[in-house]
Design an enzyme around this catalytic site. Structure first.
Site, PDB file in Angstrom:
ATOM      1  N   SER A 133       7.397  28.178  54.216  1.00 49.97           N
ATOM      2  CA  SER A 133       6.251  27.718  53.438  1.00 49.97           C
ATOM      3  C   SER A 133       5.870  26.340  53.937  1.00 49.97           C
ATOM      4  O   SER A 133       6.686  25.621  54.516  1.00 49.97           O
ATOM      5  CB  SER A 133       6.633  27.632  51.960  1.00 49.97           C
ATOM      6  OG  SER A 133       5.679  26.861  51.263  1.00 49.97           O
ATOM      7  N   TYR A 161      11.429  24.504  44.972  1.00 49.07           N
ATOM      8  CA  TYR A 161      10.922  25.525  45.902  1.00 49.07           C
ATOM      9  C   TYR A 161      11.061  25.052  47.359  1.00 49.07           C
ATOM     10  O   TYR A 161      11.538  25.790  48.222  1.00 49.07           O
ATOM     11  CB  TYR A 161       9.462  25.788  45.556  1.00 49.07           C
ATOM     12  CG  TYR A 161       8.738  26.786  46.415  1.00 49.07           C
ATOM     13  CD1 TYR A 161       9.178  28.094  46.544  1.00 49.07           C
ATOM     14  CD2 TYR A 161       7.552  26.432  47.070  1.00 49.07           C
ATOM     15  CE1 TYR A 161       8.470  29.020  47.312  1.00 49.07           C
ATOM     16  CE2 TYR A 161       6.836  27.344  47.828  1.00 49.07           C
ATOM     17  CZ  TYR A 161       7.301  28.634  47.951  1.00 49.07           C
ATOM     18  OH  TYR A 161       6.601  29.543  48.703  1.00 49.07           O
TER      19      TYR A 161
HETATM   20  N1  LIG Z   1       1.376  32.536  48.183  1.00 49.17           N
HETATM   21  C1  LIG Z   1       1.500  31.444  48.923  1.00 49.17           C
HETATM   22  O1  LIG Z   1       0.650  30.539  48.887  1.00 49.17           O
HETATM   23  C2  LIG Z   1       2.691  31.281  49.835  1.00 49.17           C
HETATM   24  C3  LIG Z   1       2.681  30.218  50.757  1.00 49.17           C
HETATM   25  C4  LIG Z   1       3.758  30.070  51.619  1.00 49.17           C
HETATM   26  C5  LIG Z   1       4.815  30.942  51.551  1.00 49.17           C
HETATM   27  N2  LIG Z   1       4.808  31.953  50.635  1.00 49.17           N
HETATM   28  C6  LIG Z   1       5.957  32.837  50.614  1.00 49.17           C
HETATM   29  O2  LIG Z   1       5.529  34.159  50.820  1.00 49.17           O
HETATM   30  C7  LIG Z   1       6.528  35.052  50.334  1.00 49.17           C
HETATM   31  C8  LIG Z   1       5.852  36.200  49.615  1.00 49.17           C
HETATM   32  O3  LIG Z   1       5.224  35.711  48.457  1.00 49.17           O
HETATM   33  P1  LIG Z   1       3.752  36.142  47.977  1.00 49.17           P
HETATM   34  O4  LIG Z   1       2.908  34.918  48.073  1.00 49.17           O
HETATM   35  O5  LIG Z   1       3.320  37.393  48.654  1.00 49.17           O
HETATM   36  O6  LIG Z   1       4.034  36.352  46.422  1.00 49.17           O
HETATM   37  P2  LIG Z   1       4.221  37.701  45.579  1.00 49.17           P
HETATM   38  O7  LIG Z   1       4.743  37.249  44.269  1.00 49.17           O
HETATM   39  O8  LIG Z   1       2.946  38.478  45.616  1.00 49.17           O
HETATM   40  O9  LIG Z   1       5.356  38.491  46.363  1.00 49.17           O
HETATM   41  C9  LIG Z   1       6.730  38.203  46.252  1.00 49.17           C
HETATM   42  C10 LIG Z   1       7.481  39.516  46.172  1.00 49.17           C
HETATM   43  O10 LIG Z   1       8.883  39.217  46.225  1.00 49.17           O
HETATM   44  C11 LIG Z   1       9.529  40.050  45.285  1.00 49.17           C
HETATM   45  N3  LIG Z   1      10.777  39.445  44.858  1.00 49.17           N
HETATM   46  C12 LIG Z   1      10.952  38.295  44.166  1.00 49.17           C
HETATM   47  N4  LIG Z   1      12.257  38.086  43.921  1.00 49.17           N
HETATM   48  C13 LIG Z   1      12.926  39.123  44.479  1.00 49.17           C
HETATM   49  C14 LIG Z   1      14.289  39.485  44.555  1.00 49.17           C
HETATM   50  N5  LIG Z   1      15.239  38.739  43.983  1.00 49.17           N
HETATM   51  N6  LIG Z   1      14.630  40.619  45.209  1.00 49.17           N
HETATM   52  C15 LIG Z   1      13.667  41.399  45.771  1.00 49.17           C
HETATM   53  N7  LIG Z   1      12.358  41.122  45.715  1.00 49.17           N
HETATM   54  C16 LIG Z   1      11.993  39.993  45.083  1.00 49.17           C
HETATM   55  C17 LIG Z   1       8.544  40.155  44.129  1.00 49.17           C
HETATM   56  O11 LIG Z   1       8.827  41.292  43.309  1.00 49.17           O
HETATM   57  C18 LIG Z   1       7.221  40.253  44.854  1.00 49.17           C
HETATM   58  O12 LIG Z   1       6.862  41.602  45.109  1.00 49.17           O
HETATM   59  C19 LIG Z   1       7.466  34.198  49.480  1.00 49.17           C
HETATM   60  O13 LIG Z   1       8.662  33.938  50.180  1.00 49.17           O
HETATM   61  C20 LIG Z   1       6.684  32.910  49.297  1.00 49.17           C
HETATM   62  O14 LIG Z   1       7.524  31.817  49.088  1.00 49.17           O
HETATM   63  C21 LIG Z   1       3.755  32.140  49.794  1.00 49.17           C
END
Ligand SMILES: NC(=O)c1ccc[n+]([C@@H]2O[C@H](COP(=O)([O-])OP(=O)(O)OC[C@H]3O[C@@H](n4cnc5c(N)ncnc54)[C@H](O)[C@@H]3O)[C@@H](O)[C@H]2O)c1
Length: 250
Positions: A135, A148
């Site tokens: 991230s 985070y």
């Molecule tokens: N959205 C943003 O702006 C952003 C920016 C940088 C990085 N990220 C990273 O992207 C990744 C995906 O996130 P997203 O933005 O698609 O959010 P999201 O909430 O749509 O997806 C996250 C998924 O991870 C699953 N999850 C959470 N805890 C879990 C566990 N213990 N075991 C199995 N599955 C689990 C959730 O059920 C969900 O489906 C994350 O690692 C997040 O930190 C997101």
């Protein structure tokens, strides 16, 4: 494009990644704590994809998910360690339990996923591709986002450690560094609140970067695919944030 396992595959970025790889001909294993959603996404993307319910903070469940992937598709070639969630709070006042919970998911689960990936790559004698969803927080902390950002910073380092320790057996390890993607982690409601509190429109908030464009889950998926295809690239971090000089890696 071989066999992909993606964690957090029922979320915005995970599902976009599963879909993109399946469209390239990959057999995809969608792993998520929400088994029903993982199965639904697998069914929708086709190409014989399967969904597996597993909590990635449970090492035995992660191991079982990799074994199932091997049993169904004969192996795994590319792993996108993507599951994550964000906890907020001022670092000096944070409950210890909150920070530890975030480390379990945003660092130790990545380690558990990567360990199992390497276990299969070695069994297969194939090498493989490890991809981590880090991230912007890993390099440029946001206020009250320490819980985070700290484990994400460790995960960025983890990606490089795997590149160093397993390059000699053909394992490439890379990370993607995204920011401000509409998802379960940054919901429409959060976007509405944050843009209102900053006195800007939602469009300007989401496009608050050098290009002035909202970055989408599909853009992050594309970065994972590019990494999977870049056969001479390892220990790399690809930034997908529309341009943010304060967060640029040095
Ligand atoms: N959205 C943003 O702006 C952003 C920016 C940088 C990085 N990220 C990273 O992207 C990744 C995906 O996130 P997203 O933005 O698609 O959010 P999201 O909430 O749509 O997806 C996250 C998924 O991870 C699953 N999850 C959470 N805890 C879990 C566990 N213990 N075991 C199995 N599955 C689990 C959730 O059920 C969900 O489906 C994350 O690692 C997040 O930190 C997101």
């Amino acid at each position: 494009m071989k066999k992909l396992l993606v964690t957090g595959g029922a979320g915005a970025i995970g599902a976009a990644t599963a879909k993109l790889f399946a469209a390239q001909g990959s057999h995809v294993v969608v792993v998520d704590m929400h088994a029903d959603k993982a199965e639904e996404i697998a069914k929708n993307i086709g190409n014989a994809a399967i969904g597996i319910g597993a909590d990635v903070t449970d090492a035995a469940a992660v191991r079982a998910a990799f074994d199932k992937a091997r049993d169904v598709f004969g192996g795994v070639d590319i792993v996108v360690s993507n599951a994550g969630a964000a906890w907020e709070g001022k670092i000096g006042e944070l409950e210890d339990a909150t920070l530890r919970k975030s480390f379990e998911l945003n660092f130790f689960a990545h380690q558990s996923v990567a360990q199992n990936a390497v276990r299969l790559f070695k069994q297969q004698g194939t090498g493989g591709v490890l991809l981590f969803n880090a991230s912007k927080q890993a390099v440029n902390p946001g206020a009250n986002f320490g819980a985070y950002g700290l484990p994400k910073a460790a995960t960025l380092f983890l990606s490089r450690q795997y590149a160093l320790d397993y390059g000699s057996i053909g394992v490439r390890s890379n990370a993607v560094n995204a920011d401000r993607i509409r998802s379960g982690l940054l919901t429409d409601e959060m976007i509405a609140n944050r843009s209102t509190s900053r006195g800007v429109s939602e469009k300007d908030y989401m496009g608050g970067n050098l290009l002035g464009l909202e970055v989408r889950a599909e853009d992050v998926a594309q970065a994972f695919l590019n990494h999977a295809l870049a056969e001479r690239t390892t220990a790399d971090v690809t930034t997908v944030d529309g341009g943010n000089i304060a967060a640029a890696l040095r």
